[in-house]
Design a protein around this motif. Structure first.
Motif, short mmCIF file in Angstrom:
data_model
loop_
_atom_site.label_atom_id
_atom_site.label_comp_id
_atom_site.label_asym_id
_atom_site.label_seq_id
_atom_site.Cartn_x
_atom_site.Cartn_y
_atom_site.Cartn_z
N TYR A 195 23.64 -12.84 -63.02
CA TYR A 195 22.96 -11.70 -62.38
C TYR A 195 21.46 -11.90 -62.37
CZ TYR A 195 22.65 -6.95 -60.65
OH TYR A 195 22.44 -5.86 -59.85
N TYR A 206 11.07 2.67 -59.31
CA TYR A 206 11.95 1.61 -59.80
C TYR A 206 11.96 0.53 -58.72
CZ TYR A 206 16.50 -0.34 -61.49
OH TYR A 206 17.51 -1.14 -61.95
N ARG A 208 13.25 -2.78 -57.41
CA ARG A 208 14.31 -3.79 -57.59
C ARG A 208 13.85 -5.09 -56.95
NH1 ARG A 208 19.53 -3.43 -55.40
NH2 ARG A 208 20.49 -4.14 -57.33
C1 PML Z 1 21.12 -5.86 -67.29
O1 PML Z 1 22.19 -5.40 -66.99
O2 PML Z 1 21.01 -6.54 -68.29
C2 PML Z 1 19.91 -5.63 -66.45
C3 PML Z 1 20.30 -5.46 -65.05
C4 PML Z 1 19.15 -5.16 -64.13
C5 PML Z 1 19.71 -4.55 -62.90
C6 PML Z 1 18.76 -4.41 -61.79
C7 PML Z 1 19.41 -3.74 -60.59
O3 PML Z 1 20.38 -4.25 -60.05
O4 PML Z 1 18.90 -2.70 -60.14
#
Ligand code: PML
Length: 249
Positions: A195, A206, A208
């Motif tokens: 991810y 926020y 992203r």
């Molecule tokens: C995590 O799960 O450790 C952090 C994830 C960040 C997610 C950001 C997003 O998709 O908005």
């Protein structure tokens, strides 16, 4: 009626590291009659995570005595980047615009790069970049927050990123953190090798950002940039960890 904090964390054994390797985790705040549904959802998540089968699963359910604070959600902005270099540059520029010093930004990047990620968050001074919590590898684990269900539904109508489970969970945490005036900004990307989207929050947004790290890279974490004139860091840590917060109206 009291809320209950329902939390799950799953790990794989790892020689030489008593904490094991983190596989998945999650949490929420629910009424008594909703505990079972969330507990089952979290257990399912632990058992079927793409990072593999866990050796230990901790599920904890605890009555929260304090009344929750309602925190209206900050807005979401989606940025674009195609390379890690580009993604990091977006993040650094946002932090600069928020007023974080170059020293502090560099210090944050060092914390995020450590081969063994800090489990919770590292709190650092917005000016000097010095670490302010004394929590070492454990860091500060923000807890006891959740989206108010109706408010999340409302937000989902205007922001499609809030359909991803990750974004829902991460934004609940980020909203709680952003509520405290001592926190100027946050930088986060996941330690999950699969991810690569992360975020910066500050000044009520926020942000992203895709491509904050290479796919396959298992380092990540969270850094909170704390006001230079903070008075009582222990009290802030206590609220981050213990104060129940529902995101919504
Ligand atoms: C995590 O799960 O450790 C952090 C994830 C960040 C997610 C950001 C997003 O998709 O908005």
């Amino acid at each position: 009626e009291n809320l209950f904090s329902v939390r799950m964390r799953a790990a794989k054994e790892n020689d030489g590291d008593e904490r094991g390797i983190h596989i998945s985790g999650g949490e929420g705040l629910r009424l008594y009659h909703q505990i079972q549904e969330l507990a089952e959802e979290l257990l399912q998540k632990a058992l079927t995570h793409e990072r593999g089968k866990p050796d230990t699963i901790h599920l904890s359910i605890e009555k929260v005595k304090e009344n929750p604070v309602f925190v209206p959600p900050i807005s979401i902005k989606n940025h674009e980047a195609n390379t890690v270099e580009g993604g990091r540059e977006v993040a650094c520029q946002l932090l600069r615009n928020i007023g974080i010093s170059e020293n502090s930004i560099q210090s944050a990047l060092q914390h995020m790069k450590k081969p063994k990620s800090i489990r919770g968050a590292a709190l650092i001074d917005e000016v000097s970049g010095l670490r302010l919590d004394q929590r070492g590898d454990k860091g500060v684990r923000v807890s006891r927050m959740d989206w108010d269900v109706e408010s999340l539904r409302f937000m989902q109508k205007s922001d499609s990123s809030l359909v991803h489970q990750r974004a829902i969970e991460a934004s609940a945490l980020a909203n709680k953190v952003a509520f405290y005036p001592e926190v100027v900004a946050e930088l986060c990307w996941s330690d999950d090798p699969g991810y690569t989207t992360g975020y910066v929050t500050g000044q009520g947004i926020y942000h992203r950002i895709p491509c904050l790290k290479e796919s396959g890279n298992a380092s990540g974490g969270r850094v909170f940039f704390i006001r230079h004139d903070v008075q009582n860091i222990e009290d802030l840590i206590h609220r981050l960890e213990r104060q129940p917060v529902l995101i919504g109206w």
